[in-house]
Design an enzyme around this catalytic site. Structure first.
Site, mmCIF file in Angstrom:
data_model
loop_
_atom_site.group_PDB
_atom_site.id
_atom_site.type_symbol
_atom_site.label_atom_id
_atom_site.label_comp_id
_atom_site.label_asym_id
_atom_site.label_seq_id
_atom_site.Cartn_x
_atom_site.Cartn_y
_atom_site.Cartn_z
ATOM 1 N N GLY A 149 -33.517 25.384 14.655
ATOM 2 C CA GLY A 149 -32.631 26.092 13.996
ATOM 3 C C GLY A 149 -31.620 26.933 14.677
ATOM 4 O O GLY A 149 -30.962 26.611 15.802
ATOM 5 N N SER A 150 -31.349 28.198 14.262
ATOM 6 C CA SER A 150 -30.357 29.050 14.878
ATOM 7 C C SER A 150 -31.112 29.926 15.728
ATOM 8 O O SER A 150 -30.602 30.739 16.477
ATOM 9 C CB SER A 150 -29.837 29.812 13.680
ATOM 10 N N TRP B 251 -29.310 17.193 17.779
ATOM 11 C CA TRP B 251 -27.923 17.442 17.206
ATOM 12 C C TRP B 251 -27.058 17.323 18.341
ATOM 13 O O TRP B 251 -26.113 18.399 18.514
ATOM 14 C CB TRP B 251 -27.953 18.509 16.281
ATOM 15 N N THR C 82 -23.630 16.080 19.305
ATOM 16 C CA THR C 82 -22.496 15.354 18.999
ATOM 17 C C THR C 82 -21.978 14.763 20.308
ATOM 18 O O THR C 82 -21.867 15.362 21.454
ATOM 19 C CB THR C 82 -21.321 16.349 18.769
ATOM 20 N N ARG D 43 -16.545 28.295 18.122
ATOM 21 C CA ARG D 43 -16.182 28.730 16.628
ATOM 22 C C ARG D 43 -14.832 28.787 16.181
ATOM 23 O O ARG D 43 -14.612 28.684 14.821
ATOM 24 C CB ARG D 43 -17.064 30.059 16.376
ATOM 25 N N ARG E 163 -0.347 11.727 -11.544
ATOM 26 C CA ARG E 163 -1.386 11.588 -12.768
ATOM 27 C C ARG E 163 -0.681 12.369 -13.953
ATOM 28 O O ARG E 163 -0.277 13.440 -13.936
ATOM 29 C CB ARG E 163 -2.631 12.283 -12.392
ATOM 30 N N ILE F 134 -9.284 18.093 -9.342
ATOM 31 C CA ILE F 134 -7.817 17.775 -9.610
ATOM 32 C C ILE F 134 -7.961 16.023 -9.763
ATOM 33 O O ILE F 134 -7.386 15.362 -10.517
ATOM 34 C CB ILE F 134 -7.030 17.940 -8.810
ATOM 35 N N GLU G 47 -21.879 25.071 14.561
ATOM 36 C CA GLU G 47 -21.608 26.071 15.407
ATOM 37 C C GLU G 47 -22.110 27.447 14.768
ATOM 38 O O GLU G 47 -21.690 28.616 15.093
ATOM 39 C CB GLU G 47 -20.208 26.138 15.798
ATOM 40 N N GLU H 129 -24.814 32.301 7.636
ATOM 41 C CA GLU H 129 -25.561 33.659 7.615
ATOM 42 C C GLU H 129 -25.610 34.288 9.076
ATOM 43 O O GLU H 129 -25.612 35.289 9.277
ATOM 44 C CB GLU H 129 -27.251 33.131 7.262
#
Length: 401
Positions: free
Chosen positions: A135-136, A160, A162, A259, A284, A353, A379, A383
């Site tokens: 996790g973090s 994770w 990328t 970030r 619309r 909408i 990133e 929290e």
């Protein structure tokens, strides 16, 4: 005002770059993004186009074949690209973070070896901190490097990544207790290794396996993977900066500019959601008039546009602070937090909408609705950003009692 999120004080060169990127997004990304996303197909033609534009080397110094541009220019380009399809901005971002870390922390040999080919897009970068149980809490990393002669042997599992499959260079953060006595703080016994590999899946070099793509709710097209190291041998000259124990600080420096990138992505996705919402509201009709003429919808559009403007302003401020050479973790944390939260809200309002049509895969807003949540955790979660912001505020406003 021609459109939202204009940036004052740009040079002619910056404006020309942004105009070129925006035209590319409008012509080459937006028309095909939803189809590629639904098929979870890697956007090779788009990536090749970005390579031709020189965007893989946007912030790499000119002496290494790049354009030598600022973080602000890069962030504004990311904003435009994410407006077209957020997954494409992810392909660029991980590459950029690795190039930035090399530029800031690499040895001269490492810069000369990697940066020219990264600027050309011939080497694609990815970086790896997280692990399955992490996790973090980066300090809880268990992947480890052990010195063996002129090499290090790496073992562990990362999560994770990328660009994990399509990349050919991965910056991997692991524990390295060699030279760091028992009781050393965890963040002082971590090292970043520059791991070269073949693109693809399976065993991509001896001791290194990329199992396959992780199936995700959104953020499709770009490959997100695990990375498994089992006796992976890396030469000592591939320690980033040439010295062990500095990996945590190197990665945090990279994540700090990352970030700003995520904030820029949030701005771009929010802009596109607003464009879709305001367009649909004028097409619309209900109760004999376009829904844009109903006060409830006008209020919603006003709130959406204000959020787009506010997020953009904070993102630009964070980028300019970093470009000035000053510490920007407070500004980057604020920008990332606000932009990702506002992006989620603007996308949801555009979704509302659209009414029932927003739930249809035929409409672009459906894709954005699945993509926006990734920005809430990428990133660093909201929290984590609030922890960073709070700690920095207490430093700046320390009570002298």
């Amino acid at each position: 005002m021609a459109r939202l999120a204009q940036t004052a004080g740009l040079t002619d060169v910056q404006q020309e770059i942004l105009s070129t990127v925006r035209d590319f997004v409008d012509k080459e990304i937006i028309p095909v993004a939803t189809g590629l996303e639904h098929r979870d197909e890697y956007p090779q033609a788009i990536v090749d186009g970005l390579k031709e534009l020189g965007l893989f080397g946007l912030m790499i110094p000119e002496e290494y074949g790049g354009l030598g541009e600022s973080l602000l220019t890069y962030a504004l380009c990311v904003e435009e690209i994410a407006r077209g399809w957020m997954s494409v901005s992810g392909i660029i971002n991980t590459h950029f973070i690795v190039a930035y870390m090399l530029k800031q922390h690499g040895t001269q040999e490492q810069k000369e070896h990697f940066l020219p080919r990264m600027a050309a897009g011939d080497i694609r970068g990815a970086f790896s901190m997280s692990e399955p149980g992490l996790g973090s809490d980066v300090s809880a990393i268990t992947s480890k490097a052990v010195k063996d002669g002129d090499e290090y042997v790496l073992n562990g599992q990362k999560m994770w990544l990328t660009n994990g499959g399509t990349s050919s260079l991965v910056a991997v953060l692991v524990r390295s207790d060699e030279g760091h006595p028992e009781g050393t703080a965890p963040h002082k016994s971590m090292t970043t290794f520059l791991v070269e590999k073949e693109p693809g899946f399976g065993e991509v070099r001896p001791g290194l396996t990329i199992p396959g793509k992780i199936d995700k709710m959104g953020y499709k097209g770009v490959d997100t993977t695990e990375l498994i190291m089992d006796g992976l041998r890396i030469p000592a000259d591939r320690v980033l900066g040439g010295v062990t124990g500095r990996g945590f600080y190197q990665m945090m420096d990279g994540v700090e500019v990352g970030r700003v990138n995520v904030a820029a992505r949030g701005c771009g996705v929010a802009q596109r959601a607003f464009e879709l919402g305001v367009q649909y509201a004028q097409q619309r009709h209900t109760f004999g008039k376009p829904i844009a003429q109903h006060q409830a919808i006008q209020f919603k559009l006003a709130e959406m546009a204000t959020k787009v403007e506010a997020a953009h302003a904070m993102m630009v401020n964070a980028a300019r602070k970093k470009d000035s050479g000053e510490r920007n973790d407070l500004e980057a944390g604020m920008a990332k937090y606000l932009a990702s939260e506002y992006c989620k809200e603007v996308v949801e309002d555009a979704f509302r909408i659209h009414g029932g049509y927003g739930f249809s895969k035929e409409y672009e807003i459906e894709r954005l609705y699945r993509e926006a949540p990734m920005l809430l955790i990428g990133e660093g979660t909201a929290e984590i950003q609030k922890m960073i912001i709070g700690r920095r505020l207490l430093e700046e406003y320390r009570f002298q009692g």
